[in-house]
Design an enzyme around this catalytic site. Sequence first.
Site, short mmCIF file in Angstrom:
data_model
loop_
_atom_site.label_atom_id
_atom_site.label_comp_id
_atom_site.label_asym_id
_atom_site.label_seq_id
_atom_site.Cartn_x
_atom_site.Cartn_y
_atom_site.Cartn_z
N LYS A 229 14.76 14.47 -11.52
CA LYS A 229 15.57 13.36 -10.99
C LYS A 229 14.67 12.17 -10.72
O LYS A 229 13.72 12.25 -9.96
CB LYS A 229 16.31 13.74 -9.71
CG LYS A 229 17.35 12.65 -9.36
CD LYS A 229 17.80 12.62 -7.93
CE LYS A 229 16.99 11.73 -7.03
NZ LYS A 229 17.02 10.29 -7.30
N SER A 283 8.88 10.04 0.68
CA SER A 283 8.58 9.86 2.09
C SER A 283 8.55 11.19 2.83
O SER A 283 9.14 12.18 2.39
CB SER A 283 9.63 8.95 2.73
OG SER A 283 10.84 9.66 2.87
N THR A 284 7.86 11.20 3.95
CA THR A 284 7.77 12.41 4.75
C THR A 284 9.15 12.82 5.28
O THR A 284 9.48 14.01 5.30
CB THR A 284 6.78 12.19 5.91
OG1 THR A 284 5.48 12.00 5.34
CG2 THR A 284 6.73 13.38 6.85
N ASP A 285 9.97 11.85 5.66
CA ASP A 285 11.29 12.18 6.17
C ASP A 285 12.14 12.89 5.11
O ASP A 285 12.78 13.90 5.38
CB ASP A 285 12.01 10.91 6.65
CG ASP A 285 11.40 10.42 7.96
OD1 ASP A 285 10.64 11.19 8.59
OD2 ASP A 285 11.68 9.27 8.34
N THR A 286 12.13 12.35 3.91
CA THR A 286 12.90 12.99 2.84
C THR A 286 12.30 14.35 2.50
O THR A 286 13.02 15.31 2.21
CB THR A 286 12.93 12.09 1.59
OG1 THR A 286 13.39 10.81 1.97
CG2 THR A 286 13.87 12.67 0.53
N GLY A 287 10.96 14.44 2.55
CA GLY A 287 10.31 15.72 2.28
C GLY A 287 10.79 16.81 3.22
O GLY A 287 10.99 17.96 2.82
N GLU A 305 4.50 15.90 -1.90
CA GLU A 305 3.44 14.89 -1.85
C GLU A 305 4.08 13.71 -1.14
O GLU A 305 4.93 13.02 -1.69
CB GLU A 305 2.99 14.57 -3.26
CG GLU A 305 1.59 13.98 -3.32
CD GLU A 305 1.64 12.48 -3.26
OE1 GLU A 305 1.61 11.96 -2.13
OE2 GLU A 305 1.73 11.84 -4.31
N CYS A 339 1.16 5.80 -1.79
CA CYS A 339 1.18 6.73 -0.68
C CYS A 339 -0.21 6.89 -0.08
O CYS A 339 -0.35 7.22 1.09
CB CYS A 339 1.72 8.07 -1.12
SG CYS A 339 0.99 8.62 -2.65
N GLU A 436 3.71 4.32 8.10
CA GLU A 436 3.47 3.95 6.71
C GLU A 436 4.34 2.73 6.40
O GLU A 436 5.57 2.81 6.42
CB GLU A 436 3.84 5.11 5.80
CG GLU A 436 3.57 4.80 4.34
CD GLU A 436 3.80 6.00 3.44
OE1 GLU A 436 4.85 6.65 3.57
OE2 GLU A 436 2.93 6.27 2.59
#
Lengths: 538, 501
Positions: A229, A283-287, A305, A339, A436
Site C-alpha cells: 500500500k 510515524s510512531t503513532d501509526t506504527g 521503521e 525520519c 518530530e
Amino acid sequence: MAARRVSSLLSRSFSAASPVLSRSQGRNGYNGSRMVRRFGTSSAAEEIISPSVQVSYTKLLIDGNFVDAASGKTFPTLDPRTGEVIANVAEGDAEDINRAVKAARKAFDEGPWPKMTAYERSRIMLRFADLVEKHSEELAALETWDNGKTYEQAKTAEIPMLARLFRYYAGWADKIHGLTVPADGNYHVQTLHEPIGVAGQIIPWNFPLLMFAWKVGPALACGNTIVLKTAEQTPLTAFYVGKLFLEAGLPPGVLNIVSGFGATAGASLASHMDVDKLAFTGSTDTGKVILGLAANSNLKPVTLELGGKSPFIVFEDADIDKAVELAHFALFFNQGQCCCAGSRTYVHERVYDEFVEKAKARALKRVVGDPFKKGIEQGPQIDSKQFEKVMKYIRSGVESNATLECGGGQVGDKGYFIQPTVFSNVKDDMLIAQDEIFGPVQSILKFSDVDEVIRRANNTRYGLAAGVFTKNIDTANRVSRALKAGTVWVNCFDVFDAAIPFGGYKMSGNGREKGIYSLNNYLQVKAVVTPLNNPAWI
Amino acid sequence: MENGKCNGGATAKLPEIKFTKLFINGKFVDAASGKTFETIDPRNGEVIAKIAEGDKEDVDLAVNAARHAFDHGPWPRMTGFERARIINKYTDLIEQNIEELAALDAIDGGKLFQMGKVGDIPAATGHFRYYAGAADKIHGETLRMTRPSLFGYTLKEPIGVVGHIIPWNFPSIMYAMKVAPALAAGCTMVVKPAEQTPLSALFYAHLSKEAGFPDGVINVVTGFGPTAGAAIASHMDIDKVSFTGSTDVGRTIMQAAAASNLKKVSLELGGKSPLLIFDDADVNKAADLALLGCFYNKGEICVASSRVFVQEGIYDKVVEKMVEKAKDWTVGDPFDSTSRQGPQVDKKQFEKILSYIEHGKNEGATLLTGGNAIGDKGYYIEPTIFADVTEDMKIYKDEIFGPVMSLMKFKTVEEGIKCANNTKYGLAAGIVSQNVDVINTVSRSIKAGVIWVNCYFAFDLDSPYGGYKMSGNCRESGMDALDSYLQVKSIAMPLHNSPWL
C-alpha cells in the site's frame, strides 16, 4: 575511506542536488548555491514548470492487471508546488485489499514465484533494475511531481539507488543460507530459511521509490509475494515501477499495489488474516496502531521503521565548517522530511557561537523553489497538513523563547514552501527539541561535556540515528557505543548504502532494513531434525 | 563398432580463431621470445592455430601489470557494487558470444558443442553473475573481545595479485570459477590456461577489455606448465596461486610456492570418486547415474565416479542394465548433437587411457564392455567397464581421466564406507539409496568434499566444492570460494568507558 565519504558527501551537499544516496556524482556539482537565488528572492512564485511525463497508471495493480477500485472510487493526488490535482487515483479499500491478498496468496501457494530457482528470481530483479535505469527520467519526473522533492535529487540519487538496491537484493537471492546445526546427540539438524509467505507492506510518502525498494527488494529476494500500500500523497511512481516489474517477467500476483488511505486500505492490510508478515514505515503513532491490528488479528510479525529525533553532536575538536555543512544537510535534506533527520544539533560550548553563525549563514543561502528547476535545493513540503504542522512548530519555538536565527515563514503564496528555519538557544524541554517536526527546522543546542551530551542525546523516546562529529577516536568509539540509536554516522551523515542496515531503537521501531539483516524480516526459520545411526562424527 | 555407436563426422561451422596472443595490461602481445606453440583439434590431430608461447619473461610482464593495477589502479579501490557492474557487463558480453565460445571449447578440447551451449558457457555466466552479486556482500565482523578495554573488528581485504592455473577439461567453467570470485574480492590476476585449450581464455580476455575492466586486472598468458606455470607458482610478487589439475602437478605448485614467497595456494586436484549403489536403489536410475558419473565429458572430469560399488543384492541387475545402456552411449564428433562423448583431449591422454585399459586386462579384471580406441583418426575411446576390480589394481587406485569404470561388489553399509574411503583422494562421492539412515550415515562417513545423493554432478553456484586428502585444500563455488582471495585483518584499539562489552 571515511575521509573519502566525507568529502564526497560534502561536495554533494554543497551541490544543489544533495544526492545523498549515491556517491557517484556531486564532486563537480558546486553550481547550486552560487548560481541560483537565495530563498528570500525565491522563484517559488514564478511560473510553474510542466513536468515532461504522462501519468499513465492510476489504477490498482492486482494479479498482473491494472484495475479500478471495487467501489469505483478515486481520490486526487496533488502537486505540492500548487496544491492542484495531478491525477485521480483508484481508492483501494478492504475489498481491494482482499482481492490483492487473494492474488498474492495464490501466487505464493501455487507458484511459480517461490518455486523458481533463486537464480531465476535474481535474473528478473536484475532485468527490473535495467528497466528502471532505462526509464529513469520519467520516474524522476513523476517522483518530483507527486512529492515535491528536487528533480536533481530524484534523478541523480534516488532513481539510481532504486536500481542499485534491486541489484543488491538480486545478489542475495541465491545466497540465502540456512545452517546445519550441532546437536547434543545423534541427530542431523538443518535449518531451512523459507519465505514467510504473503507480505503486507505500507510505505510512506517522503521517499516513495526508495521505500518501495527497501520493502519489496528483500521480500522478493526471499521468494515472498506482496501486497504493497502506497501513501495517499504519492501513489504514482509505485504503479509505474509495478508495470516495469511485469515487463521484467515478474509473474502476476507476486507484486500487488493498492493505493488508498491508511485508515481504510492500510488498516485492512494490517488486520488481514491471510497476510503472513507486515512491514510499515511511517510515524510512531501509526506504527502503534499497526502493531495493535496485527496483534488483534493473526499475530503476524511486524517490522516498523518509525519516527526519530536524531541528535547530531559536534565536539569542540571537529572541523567546524564541515560540521556546519553536514548538520545543515542532515536536517534540511528532502525538505526536512526524513525520519533520521539530524533535528537536534548539539554543539560544544567552545564552538557554539561560531557554529550558530555559520549554520544561519548556510540556511540563508539555501535555495528554495520549483523542484523541477535546476539549482534548487529545497522544494515544497508534501501537503497542506504537513505545512501547517511545521508552521505550528515554528510558532511553538518562538513562543518557548528559542532564538529564531532565520526563516520561520512561508515562501511565496502558492504551494507548501517553507523558509529554511534555524533556532538557537534551544532547550531540551522545548517541544521543538522533543517532537518530530518533519520539516526544515533546525534546532541548535549547547553542551559542555561528553557525559552530559550522551545523557541528553539519549533522553528521547526515539532512537533512529545519530551523528557524531569529532577527530578523536576515543570520543568517536565511546559515543558510538553509548548512543541508543540504530545508526551512528561518525563525521558523515545520511550514508545509506544498500548493505548498511537501518532501523530504530526504542519507539523508532523494530527490525532492520537493508543489508543482510533485512532478509530476516522475510524468512521463516525451520529446523529439521533427523536421527543419525552410527555417525562418523557429531 | 562393438559398443558405443559412433556417428559420422559432422560438418559444423568451425569458429574463426581471432585471438592467439598473450593478453597483458589490456593488450594482445606476442611472447617476448617470439615463440609460438600449436593447439590441436583432437578430432583429427590437426593444428587449429599457433599460439604465443608465454614464458617467465611474459609472466613477469603480466605480474607487473597486475601488481600495478592492484597497488595503484582503481580496481581494489572501487566499491564492490562498481566492480559488480563491470562483472555483470562482462557476463552479458559472454552471453552474447555463447555460440562462439562453445565452438572454441569444442574444437580445442573435443567437448560437445551442444553441451557447451547449454551447459558450460551458461555455467560460466552463472558464476560471473553470482560473484557480481557477492562483490558487495563481503563482510568482516566486529568482535566480542575478551579483554575489558578493547574494541576489535576484522577487515576482509583482497589478497592482491593472483595467479590462476586452469586445466583443459572445462576451459570456460574453470576460468569463471577462478576469475569471478577473485574479481569480486578486488584482486588482479594472471591466468594461465592449459596449453591444450588456450582459445576460449583468450576470447574471454578480449571480452574483458570490452566490458571495461581496467588494464592489468585480468592478464592471460598462454604457455606450458614447466615454463609459464612454474614462473607463476614461484613468482615473488604473486600473493596467491590457485591451481586446478593433477595431484602430481599440484604438489609441484605447492613446492614452488614454498620455495619462493610462501604464497597462499589453493589446489583442486585429482579424484577417484566412489559411487555407492545400495540394495534399495532403483536399478534403472542407478545405472544412468553410474554411466553419467563416469563417462560424462569423456571421463575427463576430476569428480568422475570412476569406482562404482554395488551392494550384492542388486549387483547383477545393475551390471546388466549398465552394459546394455553403455551400448547406447554414442561416441562421435562433438559438433554432432547426437554425440554423448567426443574425443579425448590429446594424444598423450589417449595413450594413457589405453594403457590403463591394458593394465586392467592384464591384472585380471573382467572387461564387460568397451576397451578399444574408435576409428583411426583423432582420439576416440569406447566407454569401458571393468568388473571384479580389486583394491590392489592400478585401475582401482589411479585417476585415469578417461571413460573407464571400475565396478566392485560390497555387502554391508560399513563395508561400503570402508571401500569408498580406501583411496588417497577425497573429492566427491555418490550415494544411491532411498533410506534416510543409510544416506545420513554414509554422507558423514565418506571423506570427500562433495556428496551427491541420488544425483551426480549436482554442481551449483552456491554450493562449495573441493577436496579432502590429496584431492586438494580449498573450496570453489559459493561464498566459501571468496575466502581464497581475501586476507583477514584484525584491528584492535583501546576502548574507554563503553556502556557495554
